[in-house]
Design an enzyme around this catalytic site. Structure first.
Site, PDB file in Angstrom:
ATOM      1  N   ARG A 101       2.293  14.210  13.139  1.00 51.73           N
ATOM      2  CA  ARG A 101       2.809  13.809  11.966  1.00 51.73           C
ATOM      3  C   ARG A 101       2.986  15.259  11.253  1.00 51.73           C
ATOM      4  O   ARG A 101       2.246  15.432   9.981  1.00 51.73           O
ATOM      5  CB  ARG A 101       1.825  12.875  11.194  1.00 51.73           C
TER       6      ARG A 101
ATOM      7  N   CYS B 162      -3.240  12.521  12.937  1.00 50.29           N
ATOM      8  CA  CYS B 162      -3.973  11.470  12.888  1.00 50.29           C
ATOM      9  C   CYS B 162      -4.088  10.639  14.043  1.00 50.29           C
ATOM     10  O   CYS B 162      -3.302  11.031  15.008  1.00 50.29           O
ATOM     11  CB  CYS B 162      -3.596  10.378  11.697  1.00 50.29           C
TER      12      CYS B 162
ATOM     13  N   ARG C 229      -8.852   0.109   5.065  1.00 47.40           N
ATOM     14  CA  ARG C 229      -7.864   1.070   4.197  1.00 47.40           C
ATOM     15  C   ARG C 229      -6.461   0.515   3.994  1.00 47.40           C
ATOM     16  O   ARG C 229      -5.995   0.804   2.899  1.00 47.40           O
ATOM     17  CB  ARG C 229      -7.585   2.213   5.327  1.00 47.40           C
TER      18      ARG C 229
ATOM     19  N   LYS D 198       0.811  -1.101  -0.092  1.00 52.20           N
ATOM     20  CA  LYS D 198       0.002  -0.047   0.038  1.00 52.20           C
ATOM     21  C   LYS D 198       0.830   1.146  -0.045  1.00 52.20           C
ATOM     22  O   LYS D 198       0.787   2.245  -0.704  1.00 52.20           O
ATOM     23  CB  LYS D 198      -0.854   0.018   1.259  1.00 52.20           C
ATOM     24  N   ASN D 199       1.924   1.278   0.886  1.00 50.15           N
ATOM     25  CA  ASN D 199       2.716   2.506   1.056  1.00 50.15           C
ATOM     26  C   ASN D 199       3.382   2.869  -0.140  1.00 50.15           C
ATOM     27  O   ASN D 199       4.165   3.939  -0.307  1.00 50.15           O
ATOM     28  CB  ASN D 199       3.513   2.582   2.522  1.00 50.15           C
TER      29      ASN D 199
END
Ligand code: EPZ
Length: 430
Positions: free
Chosen positions: A122, A117, A397, A22-23
């Site tokens: 972050r 988040c 997600r 995903k990343n």
């Protein structure tokens, strides 16, 4: 709202295919707009974050053609809008990769400022530091980051902290900035290397990704490519810890074992048998697991995205373990949910002490974030009785067909959304 309902106690046994990272995919999809030619990307995971980013890319005028669940064609020639709305950033922070991509290609971009988040504040100061060093005017107005440059020139940039996002974002912009850029104190994660390899397949000139220094010679244009995303080492590690916690025997397929070295080392320390193959890793967990001490670090250290998964497994291991979370300031929230299942945990600042127990007790818990949610599912799988995990949209997600893959390994798990479905499940498994 949907939940996972789990009848725990079964060891997970069998083989499970691991999807694309995903990343890596989030950054690569953003970088794909940096050429006006068509780019084909394969092995992308079919997860919510990816689908939201594709909407954002289409929203600024790029053409998106889904070939199948895991492949897409992108053509950025039609982009007319350089403004990424807050709605997308609110849904996924990684939309900020479009900032680096648009700035590199069009010398201007406007992206809503991402908030913090569930795992920490972050900040993105290092991203902005890099863009400014390349000659961009960057300002924050009304919650938006506005970046523009008459020309972008290579620079020597030393990041104050090791950051995946800033390394990738600034690398993208530098790939189309004139001259030589040297990035130091960079992140070395496999997905940083994957983005560099992707950009090089489009004609960029990036060397050293995966080491402490990345050298980039800017080019004026990038061209089409067909590229396949690397396997997701975090998805793989999640299933490996699920095997350990349930005393199972699971082989994760289509992985790069080298990316899993820190995870494998900890599983062996805890008493698992681990067998490595060319593109698979088998984890066998018999008898008691042992305590260990973990400190999350940038790659190749133990990944912060695996911290909740090892935390749950240590809660079921003999002895007292400690975890130090050195990357994010608020990544222990799952431990209070785990304590509701009977775990003996104590959190002090960025370290947690976990005293292993023989068994946890099934309960209704809620997922505080993506990886913590997956970890609480592991807790339910390893616990006799019926556990319900709420707020599973976080899990969806980043994990494709999570319950299906677990069920294929013998887990008794379903996705439900009504009390009636919960009652039916309880009757069926009682
Ligand atoms: C990426 O987030 C991942 N997300 C995260 O995975 C992962 O946990 C993280 O890297 C670390 O590996 C994506 O790739 C989409 P960072 P990112 O910038 O890039 C500080 C998941 O579960 N920092 O490496 O946002 C920051 O506060 C997610 O898939 C600054 O101070 O992480 C943090 O303490 C969760 N200034 C540390 O660096 C900056 O400008 C590492 O953050 C940027 C970061």
């Amino acid at each position: 709202m949907e939940q996972y309902i789990i009848k725990g106690g079964n060891p997970l046994v069998g083989e499970v295919e691991i999807g694309g990272a995903k990343n890596a995919a989030l950054a690569i999809l953003a970088a794909a707009i940096m050429t006006d030619e068509t780019v084909t990307i394969e092995n992308i995971p079919d997860v919510n974050d990816i689908n939201v980013l594709l909407e954002a890319i289409e929203g600024i005028g790029a053409a998106i053609q889904r070939i199948d669940r895991h492949s897409v064609k992108i053509n950025g020639s039609g982009i007319r809008d350089f403004n990424i709305e807050y709605d997308y950033i609110k849904k996924i922070r990684a939309s900020y990769y479009l900032l680096g991509a648009l700035l590199g290609k069009y010398k201007k971009a406007e992206v809503a400022l991402p908030g913090g988040c569930n795992i920490g504040s972050r900040p993105i100061d290092q991203h902005l530091k890099g863009f400014r060093a390349l000659g961009a005017y960057v300002d924050i107005e009304h919650g938006k980051i506005i970046a523009e440059a008459d020309r972008l020139k290579g620079s020597h940039i030393y990041f104050d902290v090791v950051t995946v996002g800033a390394t990738i974002n600034v690398m993208m912009t530098a790939s189309m900035s004139e001259g030589l850029t040297i990035l130091e104190n960079v992140a070395k994660e496999p997905h940083v290397v994957d983005v560099a390899n992707f950009l090089n397949s489009m004609g960029a000139d990036i060397r050293g990704a995966g080491t402490d220094v990345i050298k980039i010679r800017g080019v004026s244009k990038l061209h089409s490519t067909t590229y396949s995303i690397i396997p997701d080492q975090i998805e793989a590690g999640t299933f490996m810890f699920a095997a350990a916690a349930t005393r199972g025997d699971v082989t994760v397929m289509n992985v790069i074992p080298k990316h899993l070295e820190a995870t494998i080392a900890k599983l062996v320390e805890m008493g698992c048998e681990v067998e490595e193959f060319d593109d698979a890793v088998r984890v066998v967990s018999k008898g008691d697991l042992r305590k260990t001490h973990v400190k999350t670090l940038p790659y190749p250290g133990f990944p912060t995205d695996m911290q909740p998964q090892i935390g749950v497994t240590l809660a079921l291991s003999r002895g007292t373990s400690t975890i130090t979370e050195s990357i994010f300031e608020n990544r222990f929230k799952y431990l209070s949910e785990l304590a509701r299942m009977g775990a003996k945990v104590k959190v002090e600042g960025n370290s947690a002490t976990i005293e292993g127990v023989k068994a946890l007790s099934a309960a209704r818990v809620s997922a505080p974030d993506l990886r913590a949610g997956a970890a609480l599912v592991i807790a339910g799988l390893a616990t006799d009785g019926v556990t319900i995990v709420d707020d599973i949209m976080y899990i969806q997600r980043g994990y494709e067909r999570f319950e299906e893959k677990l069920a294929s390994l013998g887990a008794v798990i379903e996705r439900v959304s009504t009390e009636r479905e919960i009652q039916k499940f309880r009757l069926r498994v009682s």
